[in-house]
Design a protein around this motif. Structure first.
Motif, PDB file in Angstrom:
ATOM      1  N   ARG A  34      81.470 -34.971  86.269  1.00 34.34           N
ATOM      2  CA  ARG A  34      81.607 -34.509  86.836  1.00 34.34           C
ATOM      3  C   ARG A  34      81.986 -32.792  86.339  1.00 34.34           C
ATOM      4  NH1 ARG A  34      85.811 -39.235  88.791  1.00 34.34           N
ATOM      5  NH2 ARG A  34      83.571 -40.441  90.147  1.00 34.34           N
ATOM      6  N   THR A  35      82.282 -32.371  87.240  1.00 33.36           N
ATOM      7  CA  THR A  35      82.653 -30.715  86.868  1.00 33.36           C
ATOM      8  C   THR A  35      83.405 -30.211  87.761  1.00 33.36           C
ATOM      9  OG1 THR A  35      80.171 -29.482  86.800  1.00 33.36           O
ATOM     10  CG2 THR A  35      81.795 -27.872  86.858  1.00 33.36           C
ATOM     11  N   TYR A  36      84.428 -29.102  87.391  1.00 34.45           N
ATOM     12  CA  TYR A  36      86.167 -29.382  87.794  1.00 34.45           C
ATOM     13  C   TYR A  36      86.236 -27.713  87.779  1.00 34.45           C
ATOM     14  CZ  TYR A  36      86.318 -34.064  86.620  1.00 34.45           C
ATOM     15  OH  TYR A  36      86.351 -35.797  86.212  1.00 34.45           O
ATOM     16  N   TRP A  37      87.004 -27.388  88.598  1.00 38.63           N
ATOM     17  CA  TRP A  37      87.245 -26.251  88.830  1.00 38.63           C
ATOM     18  C   TRP A  37      89.101 -26.476  87.991  1.00 38.63           C
ATOM     19  CZ3 TRP A  37      84.154 -21.636  88.843  1.00 38.63           C
ATOM     20  CH2 TRP A  37      83.686 -22.093  89.826  1.00 38.63           C
ATOM     21  N   VAL A  38      89.450 -25.566  86.855  1.00 45.16           N
ATOM     22  CA  VAL A  38      90.902 -25.997  86.140  1.00 45.16           C
ATOM     23  C   VAL A  38      91.641 -24.360  86.471  1.00 45.16           C
ATOM     24  CG1 VAL A  38      92.284 -26.599  84.813  1.00 45.16           C
ATOM     25  CG2 VAL A  38      89.546 -27.456  85.421  1.00 45.16           C
ATOM     26  N   ILE A  39      92.754 -24.387  86.928  1.00 39.21           N
ATOM     27  CA  ILE A  39      93.579 -23.424  86.940  1.00 39.21           C
ATOM     28  C   ILE A  39      94.777 -22.473  85.862  1.00 39.21           C
ATOM     29  CG2 ILE A  39      94.957 -23.816  88.768  1.00 39.21           C
ATOM     30  CD1 ILE A  39      93.935 -20.455  90.468  1.00 39.21           C
ATOM     31  N   ALA A  40      94.918 -22.242  85.264  1.00 40.42           N
ATOM     32  CA  ALA A  40      95.564 -21.957  84.415  1.00 40.42           C
ATOM     33  C   ALA A  40      96.402 -20.600  84.435  1.00 40.42           C
ATOM     34  CB  ALA A  40      96.118 -22.504  82.695  1.00 40.42           C
ATOM     35  N   ASP A  62      95.939 -26.847  87.005  1.00 43.54           N
ATOM     36  CA  ASP A  62      95.994 -27.442  88.053  1.00 43.54           C
ATOM     37  C   ASP A  62      94.639 -28.335  88.326  1.00 43.54           C
ATOM     38  OD1 ASP A  62      95.762 -29.595  90.458  1.00 43.54           O
ATOM     39  OD2 ASP A  62      96.764 -28.328  92.240  1.00 43.54           O
ATOM     40  N   HIS A  63      93.872 -29.189  88.617  1.00 42.63           N
ATOM     41  CA  HIS A  63      91.916 -28.661  88.929  1.00 42.63           C
ATOM     42  C   HIS A  63      91.630 -30.032  89.825  1.00 42.63           C
ATOM     43  CE1 HIS A  63      93.281 -32.931  87.658  1.00 42.63           C
ATOM     44  NE2 HIS A  63      92.234 -33.323  88.029  1.00 42.63           N
ATOM     45  N   ALA A  64      90.447 -29.530  90.202  1.00 40.28           N
ATOM     46  CA  ALA A  64      89.471 -29.967  91.299  1.00 40.28           C
ATOM     47  C   ALA A  64      88.589 -30.285  91.100  1.00 40.28           C
ATOM     48  CB  ALA A  64      90.314 -29.154  92.131  1.00 40.28           C
ATOM     49  N   GLU A  65      87.870 -31.158  91.592  1.00 38.02           N
ATOM     50  CA  GLU A  65      86.311 -31.176  91.186  1.00 38.02           C
ATOM     51  C   GLU A  65      85.901 -30.179  92.213  1.00 38.02           C
ATOM     52  OE1 GLU A  65      83.947 -34.961  92.004  1.00 38.02           O
ATOM     53  OE2 GLU A  65      86.128 -36.231  90.873  1.00 38.02           O
ATOM     54  N   ILE A  66      84.576 -30.331  91.948  1.00 38.14           N
ATOM     55  CA  ILE A  66      83.557 -28.473  92.219  1.00 38.14           C
ATOM     56  C   ILE A  66      83.194 -28.903  93.980  1.00 38.14           C
ATOM     57  CG2 ILE A  66      81.014 -29.775  91.590  1.00 38.14           C
ATOM     58  CD1 ILE A  66      82.579 -26.389  90.640  1.00 38.14           C
ATOM     59  N   SER A  67      82.736 -30.075  93.798  1.00 38.63           N
ATOM     60  CA  SER A  67      82.830 -30.457  95.601  1.00 38.63           C
ATOM     61  C   SER A  67      84.158 -29.379  96.341  1.00 38.63           C
ATOM     62  CB  SER A  67      82.653 -31.247  96.275  1.00 38.63           C
ATOM     63  OG  SER A  67      84.088 -32.065  95.691  1.00 38.63           O
ATOM     64  N   ALA A  68      84.961 -29.395  95.986  1.00 40.23           N
ATOM     65  CA  ALA A  68      86.326 -28.809  96.926  1.00 40.23           C
ATOM     66  C   ALA A  68      86.282 -26.811  96.391  1.00 40.23           C
ATOM     67  CB  ALA A  68      87.373 -28.438  95.574  1.00 40.23           C
ATOM     68  N   ALA A  69      85.190 -26.526  95.836  1.00 36.28           N
ATOM     69  CA  ALA A  69      84.486 -24.814  96.303  1.00 36.28           C
ATOM     70  C   ALA A  69      83.544 -24.382  95.549  1.00 36.28           C
ATOM     71  CB  ALA A  69      86.114 -23.812  95.487  1.00 36.28           C
ATOM     72  N   ALA A  70      82.664 -23.856  96.442  1.00 37.55           N
ATOM     73  CA  ALA A  70      81.634 -23.613  95.369  1.00 37.55           C
ATOM     74  C   ALA A  70      81.377 -22.111  94.319  1.00 37.55           C
ATOM     75  CB  ALA A  70      80.563 -22.785  96.290  1.00 37.55           C
ATOM     76  N   TYR A  76      91.180 -22.726  97.249  1.00 38.77           N
ATOM     77  CA  TYR A  76      91.164 -24.560  98.428  1.00 38.77           C
ATOM     78  C   TYR A  76      92.910 -24.559  96.574  1.00 38.77           C
ATOM     79  CZ  TYR A  76      91.340 -28.875  96.427  1.00 38.77           C
ATOM     80  OH  TYR A  76      91.372 -31.001  96.531  1.00 38.77           O
ATOM     81  N   PHE A  77      93.346 -23.841  95.703  1.00 42.82           N
ATOM     82  CA  PHE A  77      94.709 -24.521  95.455  1.00 42.82           C
ATOM     83  C   PHE A  77      96.074 -24.249  95.779  1.00 42.82           C
ATOM     84  CE2 PHE A  77      91.583 -24.339  91.141  1.00 42.82           C
ATOM     85  CZ  PHE A  77      91.492 -26.113  90.693  1.00 42.82           C
ATOM     86  N   SER A  78      95.109 -22.650  96.437  1.00 42.41           N
ATOM     87  CA  SER A  78      96.906 -21.664  96.918  1.00 42.41           C
ATOM     88  C   SER A  78      97.125 -22.960  98.344  1.00 42.41           C
ATOM     89  CB  SER A  78      96.383 -20.879  97.723  1.00 42.41           C
ATOM     90  OG  SER A  78      97.583 -20.203  98.345  1.00 42.41           O
ATOM     91  N   LEU A  79      96.124 -23.289  99.024  1.00 38.88           N
ATOM     92  CA  LEU A  79      96.406 -23.979 100.187  1.00 38.88           C
ATOM     93  C   LEU A  79      96.366 -25.639  99.905  1.00 38.88           C
ATOM     94  CD1 LEU A  79      93.296 -23.486 102.415  1.00 38.88           C
ATOM     95  CD2 LEU A  79      95.459 -22.689 102.497  1.00 38.88           C
TER      96      LEU A  79
END
Length: 142
Positions: free
Chosen positions: A63-69, A75-83, A91-94
């Motif tokens: 799987r691929t993830y977006w991770v913000i730091a 925080d993290h989310a799977e790539i399907s959350a945002a292109a 996405y993280f803001s919301l």
């Protein structure tokens, strides 16, 4: 001091160190959740030192993830959350606004939880301001 002035005062070495630290923090965040990082998509990741970095990370689970730091909760989310990285920060803001709302509406009286809800709200608003700045995203791959 304005954000732009603060950013200009960072040397290339400080930015490189900050970038390395946010990547390490992002990888640790995933590892603590049982997700073993495998590779980084440098060209699709974005950072605005010293505020935040959004890393696109592929894990060993395929799987691929977006991770913000950065100067905000990691925080993290799977790539399907945002292109794109830009969409990921929106996405993280919301999500953070929703989490804060859940804490507040659950009737939580614990000061630590309320402080965390306030932090989420504050960082969510700041992050959304970065999302709205078109000039920051001019070179982002579509």
């Amino acid at each position: 001091m304005s954000e732009a002035t603060q950013e200009q005062q960072l040397t290339e070495q400080q930015i490189a160190n900050w970038q390395r630290d946010t990547l390490a923090s992002s990888q640790k965040h995933l590892a603590e959740r049982g997700i073993v990082p495998q590779s980084i998509f440098d060209k699709e990741s974005r950072y605005l030192a010293p505020f935040f970095a959004v890393w696109k990370i592929k894990a060993q689970n395929g799987r691929t993830y977006w991770v913000i730091a950065g100067r905000l909760p990691t925080d993290h989310a799977e790539i399907s959350a945002a292109a794109t990285a830009r969409e990921a920060i929106r996405y993280f803001s919301l999500q953070w606004q929703l989490k804060a709302d859940q804490i507040v509406h659950a009737g939580v009286r614990d000061k630590t939880q309320l402080d965390f809800a306030n932090l989420l709200i504050n960082r969510a608003h700041g992050l959304y301001e970065f999302y709205e700045k078109d000039e920051l995203w001019a070179n982002e791959p579509k």
